[in-house]
Design an enzyme around this catalytic site. Structure first.
Site, PDB file in Angstrom:
ATOM      1  N   LYS A  50     -46.109  48.723 109.438  1.00  0.00           N
ATOM      2  CA  LYS A  50     -46.601  47.670 108.543  1.00  0.00           C
ATOM      3  C   LYS A  50     -45.956  47.804 107.156  1.00  0.00           C
ATOM      4  CE  LYS A  50     -50.817  47.280 111.208  1.00  0.00           C
ATOM      5  NZ  LYS A  50     -52.251  47.561 111.348  1.00  0.00           N
ATOM      6  N   GLN A  82     -56.936  50.675 108.436  1.00  0.00           N
ATOM      7  CA  GLN A  82     -56.403  50.934 109.769  1.00  0.00           C
ATOM      8  C   GLN A  82     -57.497  51.570 110.638  1.00  0.00           C
ATOM      9  OE1 GLN A  82     -53.169  50.139 110.923  1.00  0.00           O
ATOM     10  NE2 GLN A  82     -54.133  50.638 112.871  1.00  0.00           N
ATOM     11  N   ASP A 130     -56.726  41.149 108.122  1.00  0.00           N
ATOM     12  CA  ASP A 130     -56.918  41.418 109.559  1.00  0.00           C
ATOM     13  C   ASP A 130     -57.858  40.382 110.187  1.00  0.00           C
ATOM     14  OD1 ASP A 130     -55.387  43.526 110.478  1.00  0.00           O
ATOM     15  OD2 ASP A 130     -56.808  45.082 109.876  1.00  0.00           O
TER      16      ASP A 130
END
Ligand code: NAD
Length: 243
Positions: A14, A58, A81
């Site tokens: 990422k 994460q 997200d």
């Protein structure tokens, strides 16, 4: 948080994608024993920091951290997200800014391959909050006829063999075999499983499936890189929304 090796790979990918796109990024690699309060304080700081438009934690987080509390603490306008309940609700009603990256990547693959979802039998195997459920909503918004299968589904093969578009998000290596696929179906493999020999493999047994499918995504490749591309897209959108 912590030292999950898969998370390390995902975070590195990422960061690399951000650098390639010209998106400024910051990483906070917190030790596994960091308290929930400390993590919440960091999220609060980032929520208020004007030069940050997107925040993601994460997953998975260590056991002493309540995942729901953490997701709920992220400002929905910075939730790239799309896991926050506000964004989940927006997806449900079909009026959304952010789409969860993996299902969004699947939709992009379908669109770019010139496949029309309208009226198609779409079968998803897996009902997780991050893949299966939002995937069902996105296919429904494109007028697919959607079935969601899961661990308690009876006669799974009868469902999968009806699918014009089959999405596998189970987390079991080679779970979907060629005999479970309708001839000519589009098969999308979301699974990323690491075998004992360290090799990556999907949820679909590629060799038998490719003989039956009209289109199929590989693992590695396929959905994985699309997930990161969609994260970049959400981040750009967040920058516009947050001004
Ligand atoms: P999960 O473990 O949260 O969910 C798995 C789902 O599979 C569950 O809903 C369960 O009901 C279903 N299932 C389990 N056994 C089954 C069975 N025997 N028959 C039918 N259904 C069954 O997993 P997830 O987070 O949705 O991830 C699924 C897979 O996708 C994993 O391999 C994960 O690593 C991968 N993944 C990939 C990406 C990507 O970027 N490509 C992103 C997220 C997840």
């Amino acid at each position: 948080m912590g030292d999950d090796p898969a998370s390390r790979v995902y975070v590195n990918n990422k960061k690399k994608a951000c650098a390639e796109c010209g998106i400024y990024s910051e990483e906070y690699a917190l030790p596994g024993e960091t308290s929930q309060e400390e993590l919440l304080r960091l999220i609060d700081t980032l929520n208020k920091k004007p030069e940050i438009s997107g925040i993601l934690v994460q997953l998975p987080v260590p056991k002493h951290i309540d995942e729901k509390t953490i997701i709920n603490a992220i400002d929905p306008k910075k939730d790239v997200d799309a896991f926050h309940p506000v964004n989940v609700g927006k997806i449900m009603v079909g009026d959304y800014d952010f789409v969860p990256c993996t299902p969004a990547g699947v939709m992009e693959l379908i669109k770019e391959s010139g496949i029309d979802v309208a009226g198609k039998e779409c079968v998803i195997v897996g009902r997780s909050n991050i893949v299966g459920k939002p995937q069902a909503m996105l296919l429904l918004h494109q007028n697919g006829t959607v079935t969601v299968c899961h661990s308690k589904t009876q006669n799974l093969k009868e469902h999968t063999r009806r699918a014009d578009i089959l999405v596998a998000a189970v987390g079991i290596p080679n779970f979907i075999t060629g005999d479970m696929i309708k001839p000519g179906a589009v098969v999308i493999d979301v699974g990323i499983n690491r075998l004992e020999n360290k090799k990556l493999c999907g949820d679909v047994e590629f060799e038998s499936a490719k003989e039956v499918a009209s289109a199929i995504t590989p693992v590695p490749g396929g959905v994985g890189p699309m997930t990161i591309a969609m994260l970049m897209k959400n981040t750009l959108k967040a920058a516009v929304i947050n001004g």
